[in-house]
Structure formats: C-alpha cells, structure tokens
Design an enzyme around this catalytic site. Structure first.
Site, PDB file in Angstrom:
ATOM      1  CB  VAL A   1       4.213  -0.531  -6.971  1.00 49.51           C
ATOM      2  CG1 VAL A   1       4.806  -1.244  -8.470  1.00 49.51           C
ATOM      3  CG2 VAL A   1       4.014  -1.630  -6.119  1.00 49.51           C
TER       4      VAL A   1
ATOM      5  CB  ALA B   1     -21.113   2.735   3.765  1.00 51.52           C
ATOM      6  CB  ILE B   2     -25.232   1.531  -0.149  1.00 48.19           C
ATOM      7  CG1 ILE B   2     -25.566   3.221   0.441  1.00 48.19           C
ATOM      8  CG2 ILE B   2     -26.638   0.755  -0.466  1.00 48.19           C
ATOM      9  CD1 ILE B   2     -26.390   4.014  -0.272  1.00 48.19           C
TER      10      ILE B   2
ATOM     11  CG  HIS C   1     -25.218  -1.314  -4.411  1.00 44.43           C
ATOM     12  ND1 HIS C   1     -25.995  -0.298  -4.239  1.00 44.43           N
ATOM     13  CD2 HIS C   1     -23.917  -1.050  -4.564  1.00 44.43           C
ATOM     14  CE1 HIS C   1     -25.513   0.687  -4.404  1.00 44.43           C
ATOM     15  NE2 HIS C   1     -24.179   0.659  -4.607  1.00 44.43           N
TER      16      HIS C   1
ATOM     17  CB  CYS D   1     -18.804  14.420  19.322  1.00 47.21           C
ATOM     18  SG  CYS D   1     -18.369  16.328  19.396  1.00 47.21           S
TER      19      CYS D   1
ATOM     20  CD  GLU E   1      -2.467   1.862   0.420  1.00 50.32           C
ATOM     21  OE1 GLU E   1      -2.139   2.981  -0.071  1.00 50.32           O
ATOM     22  OE2 GLU E   1      -3.150   1.020  -0.136  1.00 50.32           O
TER      23      GLU E   1
ATOM     24  CB  CYS F   1     -13.671  11.541  20.627  1.00 49.52           C
ATOM     25  SG  CYS F   1     -14.876  12.268  19.469  1.00 49.52           S
TER      26      CYS F   1
END
Length: 488
Positions: free
Chosen positions: A175, A47-48, A50, A408, A32, A406
């Site tokens: 790469v 993020a659905i 299908h 929140c 990576e 955090c």
C-alpha cells in the site's frame, strides 16, 4: 478491483480478521506487501499461548483479549488442523524478591479468573516436574494451561480457510497511499499492483500500523519496536525440558525463556532493546552469545551451546504504552485500526471477533451472516507425523510422497509440491509450510532440491527462486563457480 472490506496486512492478526469477515455476506481482500504471508512479526514470535495473566493494570484490553484468546485457541487449532499442545509454564524465581513478584502475579491472576494458577515452593515437586532445571531456583509460579502452537501454521490455516470462504489474498501488494472519495464514500487504495477500492479498511499492518494511519492524516498511533533474539535447539534435546520456563527481566516482567516447540525441538530467547525498523532483524554476538546462550545455561544448565542449530531474530511491534489499539480512526470511521503487538498471537481471534461483531456494525449496518460458512480447513499431509498405513495409502495416490527431500525433518517431494500449490513461492514459504530446511543441517542437504522443485513447479529458472522475495535470490549461475547461497 473493488471490495467491501480490505484488510491491510497478511500476518496472524490480519488473517484472523479476514477469516472472521468471511462469515459475512461481503467481498473481502487481504493486501500483503511481501511475497509470502506471515513473514514479518508473526514469523519471529515465540509461539507461546499466554493464559491472560493480568499483571499490568494499564493494559486492560490486552489482558482481557489474551485471557479470552487462550480459551479459544485449542478449538481454533482443531478447526484449522494446526499443531497445538498444552504444556504449562513455570515462572522461576532465583531469589526472595522474585518470589514476592510472582506471588503478586498469582493474586492478580486469581482475581482475574485464573483459578488454577499457583506457587510451587516444594523443590522436590518442582525438580520432579523439570529434572534439568537449575538447582538455584527456589520457587516457581505455575500456570498449567499455558500452551504452544505453530504461529505460521495458524496464518496459513486462517487464510486458507478464509479463501475457501471467498476472501481474496493479494501478495506483493504494498500500500503506497490511501485517499477517501467522499462522493462515493469509499477508499482508493494505491498499491504496487494498481488501485483497489474499498468501503472499509482494517488496518492490521503490524509494525506498519502507524504508517497506514498517517496515510489518512491520523497520527494517533505511537509505536515502538523491540527486537527479540532467539535460538533453536536440536531436537536431540527435546526431553531436556517439558514446560515453558521463564524468568523475570530487569523490569520484573516476564523475560528470558526456554520452551519446547510443537515440532519437537526447543527455543530459547531474550528480549533486547528497541529498534527503529521492522527490517532490523540481524542477530548479534552480544545478543546471542552473551545473552541468549547465558540465559539458556542459567535456566537449563545441561543444554550445551553446541546444541544450537540456528539463531534468529524477530521484531515485536506494540504501542508505546503496551495497550492494544482496536478502534475506528478518529479521522475516518471507515478505517479501523487493529494494533496488538505483544500477546497478539494469543489475542488474535477475540480481537478479530470484536472488530466484526462490535465495531463493524457501528459503521456498516448491513452485516449479514452467511449460512454456508465452513470453519474447517485440512492441513497438507506431513508424513513425519503419519502412521505407516496412512503413508502407504498416500503413496498409492501420489508416489512423490515417498521421495524424501529433507532428511532431517522427513519432508517429501509431495509435501513441497502441495505447499507450492497452496501458495508458497519462496524457499521460506516452503520451509514454514513443510519444515524442509529447519533441521540440524539447516537446508545443507535439501536446499538445492527444494530450489529445483520450486523452479519446476512455478515454471521459472533456479536463478529466479528467492529465499523470501525481493533480491534474496538463492542461486547465481553467472559465476564460473556456482552454488547455493546460504543467506540468513
């Protein structure tokens, strides 16, 4: 460094391929180029999950992989301890022409195997399902098995499980070139971290698949990149809708959407024109204010623009014709292309299994399954989702889980430390593993504390802490007035 197989790309597809390869008796590495995995195309997905609605006869591989992937996703998320929720989708029509298009999709879907897909014409039923839906909607296509998931949670889950089963992950490993050694029958992969040799390469480089292909003289992959701008809506409005809601775009395909997320907030978005680079992820006034916000108001009028806590943009990379490319390179069969694009999240697991079970045995005869493969991975603790007694038990083991960083999203110091132990090296790496900084204040309160913890745990100075690697440093202590940079 020598491996049997190298997977280029640490996004969702590369992670899925690596995990499937770890079922076999071979050495596998993931390369990576970024400091964090899953931080390009995967990070920007909606993020659905299908259901595999087959309305494009020109993309049979994509349709089939999506259909199979939808049926496999729940078990995959259960194995990897990743958030998943089946909520259903309403494709809403505002006029008779759109109704006819959705009716054709229903016919096509049933023919393809979606027995539960249906049209809803009863407006009382429709508005009982979604009380805040625009009253101008006259009908909807209903797919009850549409689901939502955490895409980056999947990447971390897949790669952590792959590593536990013997895969090596190299980050910051870009790469630069690939050369074939015909005498030893292996690739010499020149990377930013030195030379890596491999007998086989899986090209799962996402938006860079065509570039990797050209390194071996293969120019057969023609790609396009489309930017999708989106907004996150405060979780105070989490009850405004219950299902994925989508309408048609100008080309009469699925377009604008608003959807719950597995974390309790909402996401709205719209697909805008092509871009030349994966790095072109800037949001624009035209994209957000004139398109996304107006689309959001049209679908669910009760949500005000002030409910938006963050705009962001992602690039969808796909072939020019939209079909998946999953095949050996025409120039060298030891290089296997794996380019999916749209619906890639849903299709990742079946595509990965197709590679390991159908394609790899054609070029590598000794594909031996391991007897000790473990498919299960446990996520790091998230005290926001835990019962009080479980939190109390956790605190006895590590008091840092009682120190909230955090506010929140109720993320503790213990969670951040564990995220770093599992591979987070940047503020975004911590953010996507723990949600620290994803709430209403967008890191205004917890940001400096997260930076301090990263610096402490990695034994670096706060000035060396970055948002996402490279030059995205968060703190500049060289100025007379110092502070935390708020970069996009």
């Amino acid at each position: 460094m020598k491996y049997d197989v190298v997977v280029i790309g640490g996004g969702l597809l590369g992670a899925a391929v690596a995990r499937e390869l770890s079922r076999y008796d071979m050495s596998v590495a993931v390369l990576e180029k970024n400091v964090e995995v899953g931080c390009e195309v995967t990070k920007g997905t909606h993020a659905i999950v299908h259901v595999g609605l087959s309305y494009n006869p020109k993309t049979p591989l994509k349709n089939r992989a999506e259909f199979i992937g939808a049926s496999m996703m729940e078990q995959l998320c259960q194995d990897l301890d990743v958030k998943y929720k089946k909520i259903g989708k309403l494709g809403v029509a505002f006029n008779d022409d759109q109704v006819k298009i959705f009716e054709k999709m229903v016919i096509s879907g049933k023919r393809f195997g979606l027995s539960d897909i249906q049209m809803i014409y009863d407006k009382d039923k429709l508005f009982k399902m979604e009380p805040n839906l625009n009253r101008d909607v006259i009908a909807a296509m209903w797919t009850p098995n549409t689901a939502i998931v955490s895409p980056w949670g999947l990447v971390y889950g897949l790669l952590e499980n792959a590593e536990a089963n013997g895969v090596t992950v190299h980050t910051e490993c870009e790469v630069n070139s690939i050369a074939w050694d015909s005498i030893d029958a292996l690739f010499n992969v020149e990377t930013s971290n030195g030379t890596i040799t491999a007998k086989y390469i899986i090209n799962a480089a996402g938006a860079h698949c065509d570039q990797i292909a050209r390194m071996v003289g293969d120019d057969s992959i023609a790609m396009k990149r489309v930017r999708q701008q989106k907004v996150i809506i405060d979780n105070n409005y989490q009850n405004a809708i219950k299902h994925v809601v989508r309408t048609l775009n100008a080309k009469n395909a699925m377009g604008d959407f608003i959807t719950p997320t597995v974390y309790g907030d909402l996401m709205a978005g719209v697909q805008l024109g092509p871009v030349s680079s994966i790095d072109d992820v800037d949001t624009t006034y035209e994209g957000i204010e004139e398109h996304v916000v107006q689309s959001m108001k049209k679908l669910v009028p009760c949500i005000p623009a002030t409910a938006i806590i963050r705009p962001f943009s992602g690039v969808i990379a796909q072939t020019v014709d939209g079909e998946f490319v999953v095949r050996p390179s025409k120039e060298n069969s030891h290089l296997i292309h794996c380019m999916v694009g749209g619906s890639g999240m849903t299709a990742a697991l079946p595509v990965a299994r197709y590679i390991t079970q159908m394609i790899m045995p054609l070029v590598k005869e000794d594909m031996v399954l391991r007897t000790d493969f473990n498919p299960v991975r446990k996520d790091l603790p998230h005290i926001h989702d835990m019962a009080y007694e479980d939190v109390a038990e956790l605190l006895e083991k590590d008091p840092r889980y009682g120190h909230i960083i955090c506010r929140c999203e109720t993320v503790s110091e213990g969670e951040i430390v564990e995220a770093i132990r599992r591979g987070a090296r940047t503020v975004d790496g911590v953010k996507f593993r723990t949600r620290a900084g994803m709430g209403r204040c967008q890191g205004g309160f917890c940001g400096p504390r997260v930076i301090a913890i990263i610096a402490r745990e990695l034994n670096i100075s706060p000035e060396e802490v970055t948002k996402k690697g490279g030059k995205s440093r968060m703190v500049d202590l060289s100025q007379k007035t110092c502070g935390v940079r708020r970069e996009s």
